[in-house]
Motif scaffolding. Structure first.
Motif, PDB file in Angstrom:
ATOM      1  N   ALA A   1       0.841  -1.208   0.000  1.00  0.00           N
ATOM      2  CA  ALA A   1       0.000   0.000   0.000  1.00  0.00           C
ATOM      3  C   ALA A   1       0.872   1.253   0.000  1.00  0.00           C
ATOM      4  O   ALA A   1       0.586   2.227  -0.696  1.00  0.00           O
ATOM      5  N   ARG A   2       1.945   1.228   0.772  1.00  0.00           N
ATOM      6  CA  ARG A   2       2.864   2.386   0.809  1.00  0.00           C
ATOM      7  C   ARG A   2       3.476   2.610  -0.569  1.00  0.00           C
ATOM      8  O   ARG A   2       3.635   3.741  -1.025  1.00  0.00           O
ATOM      9  N   ASP A   3       3.797   1.524  -1.225  1.00  0.00           N
ATOM     10  CA  ASP A   3       4.388   1.607  -2.557  1.00  0.00           C
ATOM     11  C   ASP A   3       3.402   2.254  -3.541  1.00  0.00           C
ATOM     12  O   ASP A   3       3.770   3.115  -4.335  1.00  0.00           O
ATOM     13  N   MET A   4       2.147   1.838  -3.462  1.00  0.00           N
ATOM     14  CA  MET A   4       1.114   2.404  -4.339  1.00  0.00           C
ATOM     15  C   MET A   4       0.964   3.895  -4.063  1.00  0.00           C
ATOM     16  O   MET A   4       0.839   4.704  -4.991  1.00  0.00           O
ATOM     17  N   ALA A   5       0.995   4.282  -2.789  1.00  0.00           N
ATOM     18  CA  ALA A   5       0.852   5.698  -2.425  1.00  0.00           C
ATOM     19  C   ALA A   5       1.981   6.531  -3.032  1.00  0.00           C
ATOM     20  O   ALA A   5       1.748   7.653  -3.490  1.00  0.00           O
ATOM     21  N   ARG A   6       3.172   5.980  -3.051  1.00  0.00           N
ATOM     22  CA  ARG A   6       4.301   6.705  -3.656  1.00  0.00           C
ATOM     23  C   ARG A   6       4.039   6.976  -5.135  1.00  0.00           C
ATOM     24  O   ARG A   6       4.302   8.063  -5.643  1.00  0.00           O
ATOM     25  N   ARG A   7       3.490   5.985  -5.829  1.00  0.00           N
ATOM     26  CA  ARG A   7       3.215   6.157  -7.265  1.00  0.00           C
ATOM     27  C   ARG A   7       2.112   7.193  -7.499  1.00  0.00           C
ATOM     28  O   ARG A   7       2.202   8.020  -8.397  1.00  0.00           O
ATOM     29  N   ILE A   8       1.071   7.132  -6.678  1.00  0.00           N
ATOM     30  CA  ILE A   8      -0.035   8.090  -6.840  1.00  0.00           C
ATOM     31  C   ILE A   8       0.445   9.503  -6.521  1.00  0.00           C
ATOM     32  O   ILE A   8       0.114  10.465  -7.215  1.00  0.00           O
ATOM     33  N   ASP A   9       1.264   9.610  -5.478  1.00  0.00           N
ATOM     34  CA  ASP A   9       1.837  10.904  -5.110  1.00  0.00           C
ATOM     35  C   ASP A   9       2.601  11.515  -6.285  1.00  0.00           C
ATOM     36  O   ASP A   9       2.416  12.685  -6.616  1.00  0.00           O
ATOM     37  N   ALA A  10       3.453  10.697  -6.894  1.00  0.00           N
ATOM     38  CA  ALA A  10       4.280  11.191  -8.000  1.00  0.00           C
ATOM     39  C   ALA A  10       3.390  11.688  -9.142  1.00  0.00           C
ATOM     40  O   ALA A  10       3.629  12.741  -9.729  1.00  0.00           O
ATOM     41  N   PHE A  11       2.330  10.940  -9.410  1.00  0.00           N
ATOM     42  CA  PHE A  11       1.388  11.303 -10.483  1.00  0.00           C
ATOM     43  C   PHE A  11       0.719  12.656 -10.193  1.00  0.00           C
ATOM     44  O   PHE A  11       0.648  13.536 -11.044  1.00  0.00           O
ATOM     45  N   LEU A  12       0.262  12.816  -8.962  1.00  0.00           N
ATOM     46  CA  LEU A  12      -0.446  14.058  -8.623  1.00  0.00           C
ATOM     47  C   LEU A  12       0.499  15.250  -8.516  1.00  0.00           C
ATOM     48  O   LEU A  12       0.146  16.361  -8.908  1.00  0.00           O
ATOM     49  N   ILE A  13       1.704  15.016  -8.007  1.00  0.00           N
ATOM     50  CA  ILE A  13       2.681  16.114  -7.912  1.00  0.00           C
ATOM     51  C   ILE A  13       2.956  16.656  -9.311  1.00  0.00           C
ATOM     52  O   ILE A  13       2.949  17.861  -9.546  1.00  0.00           O
TER      53      ILE A  13
END
Ligand SMILES: [Zn+2]
Length: 652
Positions: free
Chosen positions: A431-443
């Motif tokens: 889940a933490r890994d997925m959050a990192r990817r979503i964060d990068a996308f939104l940033i």
């Protein structure tokens, strides 16, 4: 001869949550083949393969979460404290379009199952995309669920069109029907995200395949207002008219319903899921739960998705439901603890149309139950004078972490707080890994106003070039005769009132965004029609030919939302409002078409008059040619080119 059974829970304080709220203290529960065989003061008449001494702990039905979107645990805390439309259309849906896949859904569901088991939930009603993956992950975790495949009018992560998602729903239902843990269903998302055709097709599918239908109804005042405006009636009568209630419906929210609508829900056997945290967090209001229960509507309690809650804790949700009912009714006797707990168990099961198999500890029902330690420091002492005291203990003081053991369909899912069917550590890491990817996308996306504009849909990425010049006018006197003269041909003339809101950003490279509302006026200055548009203007001027400028980079989008939506979504650093009375002529002059605008400023209220002349162009060469003709046209209209002002008439 004693009857053999798989498991005997003995020496327990059993809350059956049956219709009579029968309590056995001490009591036992005998389970065989996943079914509750007997409950009460059981003695030697059962011969269990396994016995568990509950040491006086509480045994009660597993909680029923009547409405959630399990995979959204992966979006927990992604975007909070936003209005529903900005939250849903600006963040949830764009991220879902980019990330939601069967793997995403499986991971999010497993995480949700781990959280639900820990907090004593054994059954939930879900609605999401790729519901097949939800069902699979849920069954693997050993939980019971009503799994509903979403259908809506927009392209979804799992279906390009509504026909595809309806076909997928049919296939999904056929595949899972008869499963011991999963009850498949169809989910037309909400009246405002569905067409009439979708609502009718879903109700038909649910009736035909004899499965429940899960939807969102009357969640916000805005939704009701929209329904009144578009259909001439509130949400409940409108969906009834579309025969939605021909199916066995589970309706989440029902926050904004009147008494007549509540009666209609009751008469159509619609189950309602009350989601107090989500409704509060999104500022939607508080559902009239006490009234609905009084009228006999089956109302359960749900957490909604973890992105709008932000957890799946049914103890917390039940406590809030009980407190809110008292607060909004100004009546501490509204929704007593016992009734609130019934909503979270037996009535909740009935609301999601699974009342005959779960929700209470009764012989013949599936063995879905939990063991709770109510002797923790935050929950002592205990009183026995009032038999209802135990319900108060659970609703007002027990925490989800007091759940010790969980059994679903007769199988252990948690023992002494250890999860047996899911690997929590691995799930947390994934889940933490997925959050990192979503964060990068939104940033990445948040850096660009254009990307944000495209993310909310409808933005045509249309680049155009135009030459334009603006000049201050003393009066319209020279303009009108010139337009009527021989040298200029007027093709079209319109008169409107124009309201502009400009949004500016700290980074000048982002350009500026204009929200423009035009009210078209007739000869008598009455408003005959209106439209709203968004325009993103690039920061740079390509070139200047004297006082004529060549602009580029404009992206148009129909403005489907209010300026408030765009303000909250784009978060401009500065904004400016301008209001003007505009007369516009499309004219031909020397073989070229131009727009001639005469603007009178209304806000700021200077009364100043300005002339604007502009034309579309395609190349620098073309722009240069037109610049010469514009200068001539300007002179003909009585505005001196040397008076032309480059930056527009208001310092933006
Ligand atoms: Zn929902």
């Amino acid at each position: 001869m004693p009857t053999p059974c798989d498991l005997l829970l003995s020496n327990a304080h059993v809350l059956t949550m049956d219709e009579y709220f029968t309590v056995h203290a001490p009591g036992s529960v005998a389970i065989a083949g996943g079914v509750i065989l007997a409950v009460g003061n059981l003695g030697a008449e059962y011969e269990p393969a396994e016995t568990m001494d509950c040491k006086g702990r509480l045994v009660m039905p597993g909680l029923v979460n009547a409405h959630t979107h399990a995979p959204m645990t992966l979006l927990r805390g992604l975007a909070d404290d936003l209005r529903l439309d900005v939250w849903l259309l600006g963040y949830m849906m764009p991220v879902e379009r980019a990330f939601v896949s069967p793997d995403f859904v499986a991971l999010g569901t497993k995480l949700a199952c781990a959280e639900m088991i820990r907090s004593g939930t054994t059954c939930f009603a879900d609605m999401y995309y790729f519901e097949d993956a939800v069902a699979e992950a849920t069954a693997a975790a050993g939980l019971r669920a009503l799994c509903a495949q979403t259908v809506l009018k927009f392209p979804a992560p799992d279906a390009p069109s509504f026909e595809d998602s309806l076909a997928a729903a049919r296939e999904f239902i056929t595949r899972w029907k008869g499963h011991p843990l999963i009850v498949p269903a169809v989910a037309p998302h909400a009246p405002y995200t569905c067409t009439v055709e979708i609502l009718r097709a879903c109700a038909e599918l649910a009736s035909q395949l004899d499965v429940p239908l899960h939807t969102h109804l009357a969640e916000t005042a805005l939704e009701v207002e929209y329904s009144r405006r578009e259909h001439g009636m509130p949400v409940i009568p409108w969906v009834m008219k579309q025969r939605l209630f021909d199916a066995r419906v589970l309706a989440a929210h029902c926050v904004h319903v009147d008494e007549g609508e509540m009666r209609a829900l009751k008469n159509a056997c619609v189950g309602v899921a009350h989601n107090p945290t989500s409704n509060l967090k999104l500022g939607s209001g508080v559902a009239p739960v006490a009234k609905m229960l009084q009228l006999g509507v089956a109302v359960g309690i749900g957490t909604d998705g973890a992105a709008s809650n932000n957890d799946l804790d049914m103890f917390e949700e039940t406590r809030l439901a009980a407190l809110l009912a008292k607060g909004v009714n100004g009546d501490p006797t509204a929704l007593p603890a016992r009734e609130a707990l019934a909503m979270a168990t037996r009535t909740g099961a009935r609301a999601i149309h699974l009342g005959d198999i779960t929700g209470s500890i009764e012989p013949g029902k599936r063995a879905d139950l939990i063991v709770v330690d109510i002797d923790q420091t935050h929950n002592v002492p205990r009183f026995s004078r009032d038999p209802s005291a135990v319900y108060s203990q659970i609703v007002y003081a027990t925490k989800s972490t007091d759940v010790v053991d969980v059994i679903c369909d007769g199988k252990w899912l948690m023992r002494e707080r250890k999860l047996l069917t899911v690997d929590e550590d691995a799930l947390r890491a994934a889940a933490r890994d997925m959050a990192r990817r979503i964060d990068a996308f939104l940033i990445q996306r948040e850096r660009s106003v254009l990307q944000k504009l495209i993310a909310i849909g409808g933005a045509a990425e249309e680049e155009s070039f135009e030459v334009q010049v603006k000049a201050r006018l003393g009066s319209v006197d020279p303009v009108l005769p010139a337009l009527a003269g021989d040298e200029i041909t007027v093709i079209r003339a319109v008169h409107y009132h124009q309201y502009d809101t400009y949004f500016f950003f700290d980074d000048p490279d982002q350009g500026r965004l204009r929200y423009r509302e035009d009210e078209f006026l007739d000869e008598q200055n009455n408003v005959v029609s209106a439209r709203a548009r968004l325009t993103l203007t690039g920061p740079s001027r390509e070139a200047a030919f004297g006082s004529v400028l060549l602009f580029r980079s404009r992206f148009f989008a129909p403005a489907a939302h209010s300026p408030r939506f765009y303000r909250e979504y784009f978060k401009p650093s500065r904004e400016r409002e301008i209001e003007k009375d505009r007369r516009r002529w499309l004219v031909a002059f020397r073989g070229v078409q131009f727009y001639v605008h005469v603007d009178r400023l209304v806000n700021p209220h200077t009364g100043d008059l300005f002339l604007e002349v502009k034309s579309r162009t395609w190349s620098r060469r073309d722009a240069q040619d037109k610049a010469i003709i514009i200068a001539e046209l300007l002179e003909l209209l009585g505005a001196r080119p040397d008076e032309a002002i480059a930056e527009g008439y208001v310092e933006l």
